[in-house]
Scaffold this motif. Structure first.
Motif, PDB file in Angstrom:
ATOM      1  N   MET A 192       0.829  -1.202   0.000  1.00 54.85           N
ATOM      2  CA  MET A 192       0.000   0.000   0.000  1.00 54.85           C
ATOM      3  C   MET A 192       0.865   1.255   0.000  1.00 54.85           C
ATOM      4  O   MET A 192       0.550   2.251  -0.655  1.00 54.85           O
ATOM      5  N   GLN A 193       1.973   1.204   0.744  1.00 52.40           N
ATOM      6  CA  GLN A 193       2.891   2.341   0.776  1.00 52.40           C
ATOM      7  C   GLN A 193       3.523   2.570  -0.599  1.00 52.40           C
ATOM      8  O   GLN A 193       3.657   3.717  -1.061  1.00 52.40           O
ATOM      9  N   VAL A 194       3.884   1.472  -1.263  1.00 52.15           N
ATOM     10  CA  VAL A 194       4.453   1.583  -2.616  1.00 52.15           C
ATOM     11  C   VAL A 194       3.419   2.189  -3.577  1.00 52.15           C
ATOM     12  O   VAL A 194       3.748   3.067  -4.389  1.00 52.15           O
ATOM     13  N   GLY A 195       2.164   1.735  -3.469  1.00 52.85           N
ATOM     14  CA  GLY A 195       1.113   2.294  -4.317  1.00 52.85           C
ATOM     15  C   GLY A 195       0.875   3.765  -4.053  1.00 52.85           C
ATOM     16  O   GLY A 195       0.684   4.560  -4.978  1.00 52.85           O
ATOM     17  N   SER A 196       0.916   4.144  -2.772  1.00 58.24           N
ATOM     18  CA  SER A 196       0.738   5.552  -2.413  1.00 58.24           C
ATOM     19  C   SER A 196       1.881   6.404  -2.945  1.00 58.24           C
ATOM     20  O   SER A 196       1.659   7.513  -3.465  1.00 58.24           O
ATOM     21  N   ASP A 197       3.105   5.882  -2.832  1.00 60.15           N
ATOM     22  CA  ASP A 197       4.261   6.612  -3.380  1.00 60.15           C
ATOM     23  C   ASP A 197       4.116   6.771  -4.890  1.00 60.15           C
ATOM     24  O   ASP A 197       4.479   7.820  -5.460  1.00 60.15           O
ATOM     25  N   ARG A 198       3.580   5.747  -5.546  1.00 64.69           N
ATOM     26  CA  ARG A 198       3.388   5.802  -6.998  1.00 64.69           C
ATOM     27  C   ARG A 198       2.369   6.875  -7.370  1.00 64.69           C
ATOM     28  O   ARG A 198       2.557   7.620  -8.333  1.00 64.69           O
TER      29      ARG A 198
END
Length: 360
Positions: A159-165
């Motif tokens: 989820m953190q990776v998706g948010s950063d994206r």
């Protein structure tokens, strides 16, 4: 009689011979003078006619050029308005996405901390009470607590990776949407290229069966004085043409030795006052006979409805007139096509060394 007959037929170079000194001679002399004056008058009329035709031709040419310039200006205004509208739309979308995305991104940190604290407490509980009551053990087994303990941190990390994206996309949209900024400002040229690639990412994926590979070789460059929104438009036009060329190549039968469709972007410093941007694609080469027309207004090799023929023309104007740089193209069979932008690092109105002094 022979001379008068030829004169009557239009041959004014004829003269009536004078063979006596009587009244016939006077008449012949008068006839010859009249013929000479008539010839002079016709010559003068012909000269006036030629001059008039030349003026008409010049006026017609000037009118044709004026009409073409008006059409070009009108189409460029429409294109500029479209790009301005696109910039406003992109900026609005970026703003609308950014608000909820910021809430999610900001709360994910707290959620991760809270959930990790809960998992630590569960681990401590299991250490102190390794044999829970039967009912609690059944519930633990039903939800597969061991799997949750191992998978939940991974879920939060994804989820953190998706948010950063999402944040990266928003930043790219904001960078690309700087189309209406009229003043020269220091800007990172790589941000402009990356934001344009982000906008075109769906086309890069869908253009061919396996997508188009993008290779970037960025030199360490300082920010340059430019209108980044306008340069983004140049990047958009050149990259779109590259994608179209590679897409057409992808539709054609390929040989086993054919290289995968690739766009290569390279930046370099020419001197302290100049930089260069190379955008290469290994698609079909550009025919020699149309190479000199690439930057002409309304020139396009695309079918009707597929292109206006203004993309490269406007790009050339942005680079050469607005930024006092250079834009040119190299193309070779069995190699590909490369567009090269050379830009000054300082405001074009400032005193700067000529590009010819830069080391190519």
């Amino acid at each position: 009689m022979v001379a008068t007959r030829k004169i009557a037929q239009g041959d004014l170079n004829q003269q009536v011979p004078i063979q006596s000194h009587d009244e016939l001679a006077v008449l012949a002399q008068s006839f010859n003078e009249m013929t000479s004056r008539l010839q002079q008058t016709l010559s003068l009329l012909q000269a006036h006619k030629d001059e008039l035709e030349q003026r008409v031709q010049e006026r017609t040419q000037a009118l044709s050029e004026a009409i073409q310039h008006l059409q070009q200006t009108q189409t460029q205004l429409v294109q500029s308005e479209k790009m301005s509208s696109l910039g406003q739309l992109v900026a609005g979308v970026a703003h609308e996405i950014n608000n909820p995305a910021s809430f999610i991104h900001g709360n994910l940190t707290y959620a991760s901390t809270y959930i990790q604290d809960l998992l630590d407490i569960i681990t401590l509980y299991q250490q102190h009470y390794p044999n829970p009551p039967a009912g609690l053990q059944e519930a633990i087994d039903a939800v597969d607590l061991a799997f949750i303990q191992s998978d939940l941190p991974k879920l939060l990390q994804s989820m953190q990776v998706g948010s950063d994206r999402i944040n990266e996309i928003v930043r790219s949209l904001r960078t690309f949407s700087r189309l209406e900024e009229g003043d020269f400002k220091p800007a990172d040229i790589h941000d402009g290229i990356d934001s344009t690639l982000m906008i075109l990412k769906h086309r890069l994926k869908m253009a061919t069966g396996n997508g188009i590979q993008v290779v970037k070789h960025y030199a360490p460059l300082d920010p340059i004085d430019c209108r980044l929104g306008q340069l983004n438009q140049v990047f958009m036009n050149i990259l779109t043409n590259a994608i179209d060329a590679l897409q057409d190549q992808g539709a054609a039968p390929s040989s086993p030795s054919q290289q995968p469709p690739t766009i290569e972007i390279r930046t370099r410093s020419l001197s302290p006052d100049w930089i260069a941007i190379h955008i290469f694609n290994n698609g079909p080469s550009i025919d020699t006979e149309i190479h000199s027309k690439l930057f002409d207004p309304f020139f396009t090799t695309k079918s009707v409805g597929q292109g206006t023929g203004l993309g490269l023309s406007i790009s050339y104007q942005i680079v050469t007139e607005h930024h006092r740089g250079r834009l040119y193209c190299h193309s070779k069979a069995n190699w590909g096509t490369e567009f090269i932008l050379e830009l000054p690092t300082h405001h074009p109105d400032e005193t700067m060394p000529d590009l010819a002094a830069a080391d190519h």
